[in-house]
Design a protein around this motif. Structure first.
Motif, short mmCIF file in Angstrom:
data_model
loop_
_atom_site.label_atom_id
_atom_site.label_comp_id
_atom_site.label_asym_id
_atom_site.label_seq_id
_atom_site.Cartn_x
_atom_site.Cartn_y
_atom_site.Cartn_z
N ASP A 183 -14.73 2.96 -2.55
CA ASP A 183 -13.94 3.78 -3.47
C ASP A 183 -14.12 3.23 -4.88
OD1 ASP A 183 -12.25 5.63 -4.52
OD2 ASP A 183 -10.51 5.11 -3.29
N ARG A 184 -13.77 4.06 -5.87
CA ARG A 184 -13.87 3.63 -7.27
C ARG A 184 -12.56 3.02 -7.79
NH1 ARG A 184 -16.97 8.53 -7.53
NH2 ARG A 184 -19.15 8.11 -8.14
N ASN A 185 -11.47 3.24 -7.09
CA ASN A 185 -10.17 2.74 -7.53
C ASN A 185 -9.63 1.69 -6.57
OD1 ASN A 185 -10.58 4.82 -9.29
ND2 ASN A 185 -8.58 5.77 -8.99
N ASN A 186 -8.79 0.82 -7.12
CA ASN A 186 -8.15 -0.20 -6.30
C ASN A 186 -6.76 -0.47 -6.87
OD1 ASN A 186 -7.72 -3.49 -6.14
ND2 ASN A 186 -8.41 -2.60 -4.22
N PHE A 187 -5.72 -0.32 -6.05
CA PHE A 187 -4.35 -0.54 -6.51
C PHE A 187 -3.70 -1.64 -5.67
CE2 PHE A 187 0.26 0.37 -6.49
CZ PHE A 187 0.49 0.30 -7.86
N THR A 188 -2.97 -2.55 -6.35
CA THR A 188 -2.26 -3.62 -5.66
C THR A 188 -0.85 -3.78 -6.23
OG1 THR A 188 -3.10 -5.31 -7.20
CG2 THR A 188 -4.35 -4.94 -5.17
N LEU A 189 0.05 -4.19 -5.38
CA LEU A 189 1.39 -4.60 -5.76
C LEU A 189 1.56 -6.07 -5.40
CD1 LEU A 189 3.78 -1.67 -4.70
CD2 LEU A 189 3.45 -2.56 -7.02
N THR A 190 2.08 -6.86 -6.33
CA THR A 190 2.23 -8.29 -6.12
C THR A 190 3.59 -8.73 -6.61
OG1 THR A 190 -0.15 -8.59 -6.50
CG2 THR A 190 1.22 -10.57 -6.55
#
Length: 352
Positions: free
Chosen positions: A338-345
């Motif tokens: 994929d072209r996007n990457n989302f994270t919650l930290t």
């Protein structure tokens, strides 16, 4: 590992107890610990985030990013620091180092060379002279590190000659180093590396910095020289508002014969509506099309934008809780196809 940590702690306690008998104690002791949980919505099955991330690396598990104990000595124009650590920061950033070195955050000694001027010569393992971000998240405006910080040196080993003027507004350093973020000098590299830094604070609101690295990260037979520049400005017009603008630019060989450039701008805006609360927004871009540092095996290499925002609460003077959302946008499909990457930290850090 437990034996190593236990032994060092016992030595620190013994030194502390002994030194308490002195009227002036030359020893000081510090500690830091950061516990975190991060969820990567690409859901990597091996629990590891993308290969250009080295801190807060683990997905969907509670883990330690960095924890250390530090002993410092300062007396009669002599100073020394020794810090041992555990956590993901050391596990991933120092994975190429010898096993013993992967638990060393800092180990250096220095002496003042002049009675009239503030000139020091330090040698050993030291924090990097490059960048405005460190491995200690609580000292940074954002919970996680920017791409340019993750892919430039956090630490260095060598000799540093530094000068600070009487007003402490100007500082300059010259370094001879083992290499680009190296403790052990790599095999097949005999040439030294060099670094230079100039830091200027014309007033309490503004900091200007230029740092560089000139050396190599490749075998001498390749005849490659890495030239790297880091610039940043920190401006805090009031106690509530601050902005950091940074820019990295580097050149190196991307194959046996040809050179190319990588570059990375970043901007961070921080707002503190109240004394114990702060909000930070970060925008960044990293371009390494020829994959000098970032191997993607794609046609456009590494060309990635990043946006993040975090909210912090200073629970106590030495205790901070933080939460951050971050998304990357890449030109190629480098994130789990994929072209996007989302994270919650989220993290909880303590200093003592």
């Amino acid at each position: 590992m437990k034996q190593i940590i236990t032994t060092i702690l016992l030595i620190a306690v013994a030194i502390s107890a002994f030194s308490q008998s002195d009227t002036i104690n030359p020893f000081t002791f510090q500690g830091y610990g950061e516990l975190y949980y991060s969820y990567d919505f690409s859901n990597p099955q091996n629990h590891e985030k993308p290969n250009f991330i080295y801190s807060h690396k683990r997905h969907n598990e509670i883990n330690i990013n960095l924890a250390f104990v530090k002993a410092s000595y300062t007396k009669n124009d002599v100073r020394a620091n020794a810090t041992v650590m555990i956590g993901n920061y050391g596990q991933y950033n120092l994975s190429s180092e010898p096993t013993w070195a992967q638990f060393v955050y800092e180990a250096n000694v220095g002496f003042k060379m002049s009675q009239k001027h503030n000139i020091w010569l330090d040698a050993g393992i030291m924090p990097s002279h490059i960048g405005f971000e460190s491995a200690i998240s609580a000292d940074c405006w954002t919970l996680t590190r920017s791409i340019l910080a993750e892919n430039s040196p956090y630490y260095e080993t060598g000799v540093k000659l530094s000068y600070t003027n009487k007003s402490e507004k100007f500082n300059a350093s010259f370094l001879v180093l083992n290499g680009w973020q190296k403790i052990k000098k790599p095999d097949y590299i005999q040439n030294p590396s060099f670094g230079f830094q100039v830091n200027y604070k014309p007033n309490t609101k503004l900091t200007l910095n230029y740092s560089n690295f000139i050396g190599t990260d490749k075998a001498d037979s390749i005849h490659a020289w890495r030239v790297f520049h880091n610039l940043y400005a920190i401006y805090e017009p009031s106690k509530k508002l601050g902005v950091i603008a940074g820019f990295d630019l580097g050149t190196d060989k991307f194959n046996a014969t040809d050179y190319d450039v990588w570059y990375a701008p970043v901007c961070i805006l921080r707002y503190k509506p109240k004394e114990k609360y702060s909000i930070a927004l970060r925008g960044e871009y990293y371009n390494d099309k020829k994959q000098i540092l970032m191997t993607t095996n794609t046609s456009n290499g590494f060309q990635t934008f990043g946006l993040s925002s975090n909210f912090d609460i200073q629970i106590k003077d030495n205790l901070v809780w933080r939460i951050e959302g971050k998304e990357y946008f890449s030109k190629d499909r480098i994130f789990a196809n994929d072209r996007n990457n989302f994270t919650l930290t989220t993290s909880l850090s303590v200093k003592f």
